[in-house]
Design an enzyme around this catalytic site. Structure first.
Site, PDB file in Angstrom:
ATOM      1  N   THR A 111       0.875  -1.178   0.000  1.00 34.36           N
ATOM      2  CA  THR A 111       0.000   0.000   0.000  1.00 34.36           C
ATOM      3  C   THR A 111       0.914   1.229   0.000  1.00 34.36           C
ATOM      4  OG1 THR A 111      -0.289  -0.201   2.392  1.00 34.36           O
ATOM      5  CG2 THR A 111      -2.004  -1.124   1.017  1.00 34.36           C
TER       6      THR A 111
ATOM      7  N   THR B 157      -3.006  -2.097   7.864  1.00 35.59           N
ATOM      8  CA  THR B 157      -2.863  -3.514   8.142  1.00 35.59           C
ATOM      9  C   THR B 157      -1.473  -4.040   7.872  1.00 35.59           C
ATOM     10  OG1 THR B 157      -5.152  -4.098   7.715  1.00 35.59           O
ATOM     11  CG2 THR B 157      -3.536  -5.796   7.250  1.00 35.59           C
TER      12      THR B 157
ATOM     13  N   GLU C 150       5.994   4.184   7.722  1.00 36.55           N
ATOM     14  CA  GLU C 150       5.545   5.470   7.170  1.00 36.55           C
ATOM     15  C   GLU C 150       6.209   6.662   7.824  1.00 36.55           C
ATOM     16  OE1 GLU C 150       1.392   5.684   7.713  1.00 36.55           O
ATOM     17  OE2 GLU C 150       0.957   4.710   5.824  1.00 36.55           O
TER      18      GLU C 150
ATOM     19  N   THR D 296      -8.012  11.243   2.297  1.00 37.09           N
ATOM     20  CA  THR D 296      -8.658  12.391   1.670  1.00 37.09           C
ATOM     21  C   THR D 296      -8.016  12.719   0.333  1.00 37.09           C
ATOM     22  OG1 THR D 296      -7.199  13.791   2.975  1.00 37.09           O
ATOM     23  CG2 THR D 296      -9.421  13.428   3.810  1.00 37.09           C
TER      24      THR D 296
END
Lengths: 402, 402
Positions: A161, A194, A274, A402
């Site tokens: 992802t 996840t 991240e 968003t």
């Protein structure tokens, strides 16, 4: 990839990962679930002769439909395939979402001529949105048609992802091996929503031994990676055994190899979290028990204050002590006046007070930060990994949906 | 201020705060503990006739020297004065740090001609550094010389660290009153290192009633403000009663007024939290108990993922559910499939799944965000306050000590 894509395709990992052990085929395709047009659907198939399987799932009480399905499907210790999608978590989607997962399993089962109850399903992405089933099922057909004995690296790419690198590793033993792939990280970089991990082995093992090896491995690896204290609705770690090597493997040897693969995958997850600029290993020494050591280490890895200080290259041992002090005495007995804290080898806190000058610690020089806490209370040790709290973490997790 | 300062002096709060009730004098001075040259030492004196006192302290096992001192000194229910410094926490400073606190209390006691055991001490600032005692004691002399019956606002200014406004409030009852001042916030904006609160009343009350009122008030106010889950080594909330009104006050009336002051101070703390752009109130309805409601609300207020989403004006109810799901069932029984979540009045999640369109929620329009979670499990309700996780939070807490 078995589907032509017009976007930049992430680099295929060098390691075969889930197809390193014999008896497995895999692939990754672009079903169109992701707006980016990147690969988003992976399939891993166990061609046997054994179809042993074990699974460990999120302990969150709010679980996604694929977790409900796979947790039940794996209880018999048997699975033929795992289908995984990125681009949508299928969590908090009600009975309709569960029906989507069920339909996915049945569709893949038909394509592979196996039982739907032997097809495990994993999903990752945004919570609270239905999956585009037409795209997903067409993608599953393409994946089934594109399976290959060296498709592990493609599968690892398709489950990414916000990961920046695909994660595949494997270890070779004497005539048998264990491979694995991972994405994201549940508690680590959960904008991803996840952590998904699929492990494979060609060892000849029983379902009970596979289950025991998987639980032991996750307990000391993925369970000790804790970036922000959050826990996903979709976290899943699966182990499939084909027996294709013909080598009967002792339970301890299996557990050792599985733990080695999990350790390496967990380190890759920490290194790719991240927005992080530091990997932080918090090791607690001389605790009264391993659980006590983990509890103290986890309190430190969950301190936003300490993690923000590391981002600022500040060896703020006061925040380490303040975090350790939040652990109840019955959980981790120790005397706060005895605590020593070293950061990257410099003992900045001695006996609960000021130690070596903090200026001796240079956090700007390296990504890795080693925090060592000596409780002077017992003989047990444990390490928990986390990352620093950075502007990029806030940015990625405030902008993700968003 | 009783000391001339060449830097910009923060605005004096309009409310008298700790000097609103009769029988109290206070002041704030610049002792020179802060590099900024701002006021950094406050003194609050109870002139009686009563010298009733109660205290509530951090539950952290690692506590600063002033907490060790004050916790012991207040056990007899008597105190004459409180001396508070910003510019240094005096935490993790060993026996020498405790001696510094002891010396501070004795010095102030001599200046006021009271017993050292009746002088409470509070400190806030960086952990792990000794206080410059010469400056501090000279400042204490200046403060003792500058006490005034309308010095409450100056005292409130002198305890500020990264607070942007001084916080003083008071409530009037029939012939008696309760006042208070606060700085920082332990768990709220803990780059400050600490929440310090001093409450005063001129009611005629016993030490036992003061203690009970203070514990009840903090339990439902400051204990439910939780910005980042961190817990300071220095958090202190004190209540002094002078009896100067001559009005005997019933225990429930005292508790009500003290709770009202604490509620207003807690709201001011939330509104001034470091780097925050939203105040978030998480209310849990229909829990099986108040403790269960608090546990679920606290899990949400501690979710970095949810807090970062709010910063991004994203009404990410999936992250609310994922956080609620981490609370063990024995702590808060509920069925995840029944959960409703409203954000600013829009029911974005219904029965554990998708509700009204999230686009109907406009988080950019206001600082206040109301999250309401209906557990459908019982009849209890509780609210916990927090802030969003912002770039400025990371910035302030990564740069604070460097």
């Amino acid at each position: 990839m078995s589907t032509v894509s017009t976007v930049t395709v992430p680099a295929r990992p060098a390691d075969q990962g889930v197809t390193a052990p014999a008896g497995f085929r895999a692939t990754g395709v672009t079903a169109g679930l992701k707006a980016s047009g990147r690969p988003d659907l992976a399939l891993v198939v166990n061609d046997g002769p054994l179809q042993v399987a074990a699974g460990v799932f999120t302990s969150n009480r709010v679980v996604a439909a694929p977790v409900v399905w796979s947790r039940q499907a794996v209880t018999d210790g048997i699975a033929s395939a795992v289908v995984l999608n990125s681009g949508g978590a299928n969590a908090c989607t009600g009975p309709e979402g569960f029906a989507d997962t069920h339909r996915t399993a049945e569709h893949v089962a038909n394509a592979l001529a196996v039982s739907a109850g032997d097809v495990l399903v994993c999903s990752t992405g945004l919570i609270g949105e239905r999956l585009p089933m037409d795209l997903l099922l067409a993608g599953a057909d393409a994946a089934a048609a594109g399976l290959s004995a060296d498709g592990g690296p493609d599968a690892a790419v398709a489950i990414m992802t916000t990961d920046t690198v695909a994660k595949s590793v494997s270890v070779q033993r004497d005539g048998w091996s264990v491979g694995g792939m991972a994405k994201g990280a549940g508690m680590l970089a959960p904008g991803l929503a996840t952590m998904l991990v699929v492990l494979t082995t060609d060892a000849v093992v029983t379902a009970a031994h596979a289950d025991r090896a998987l639980r032991a491995a996750t307990r000391s690896t993925f369970d000790r990676v804790d970036s922000d204290g959050c826990m996903s609705t979709n976290d899943t770690v699966l182990l499939l055994a084909s027996g294709a090597s013909g080598v009967e493997v002792a339970p301890d040897d299996l557990a050792g190899a599985v733990t080695e693969v999990c350790t390496r995958l967990a380190r890759l997850l920490v290194g790719d979290a991240e927005g992080a600029s530091h990997d932080i290993a918090v090791t607690v020494h001389r605790a009264t028990s391993e659980d006590a050591a983990v509890a103290v280490a986890r309190a430190v890895t969950r301190s936003n204050l300490f993690k923000a200080a590391v981002f600022g290259n500040d060896p703020n041992w006061g925040r380490v002590l303040a975090a350790a002090g939040t652990v109840p005495e019955q959980v981790a007995p120790f005397d706060p006046a005895l605590l020593d804290v070293s950061i990257n080898g410099v003992q900045v806190c001695r006996a609960g007070g000021v130690g070596e000058p903090r200026e001796l610690v240079d956090l700007a020089a390296a990504r890795e930060v080693r925090v060592e806490i000596d409780l002077h209370a017992g003989t047990s040790t444990a390490t928990v990994w986390t990352n620093d709290l950075t502007h990029d973490y806030v940015h990625e997790n405030s902008a993700y949906s968003t």
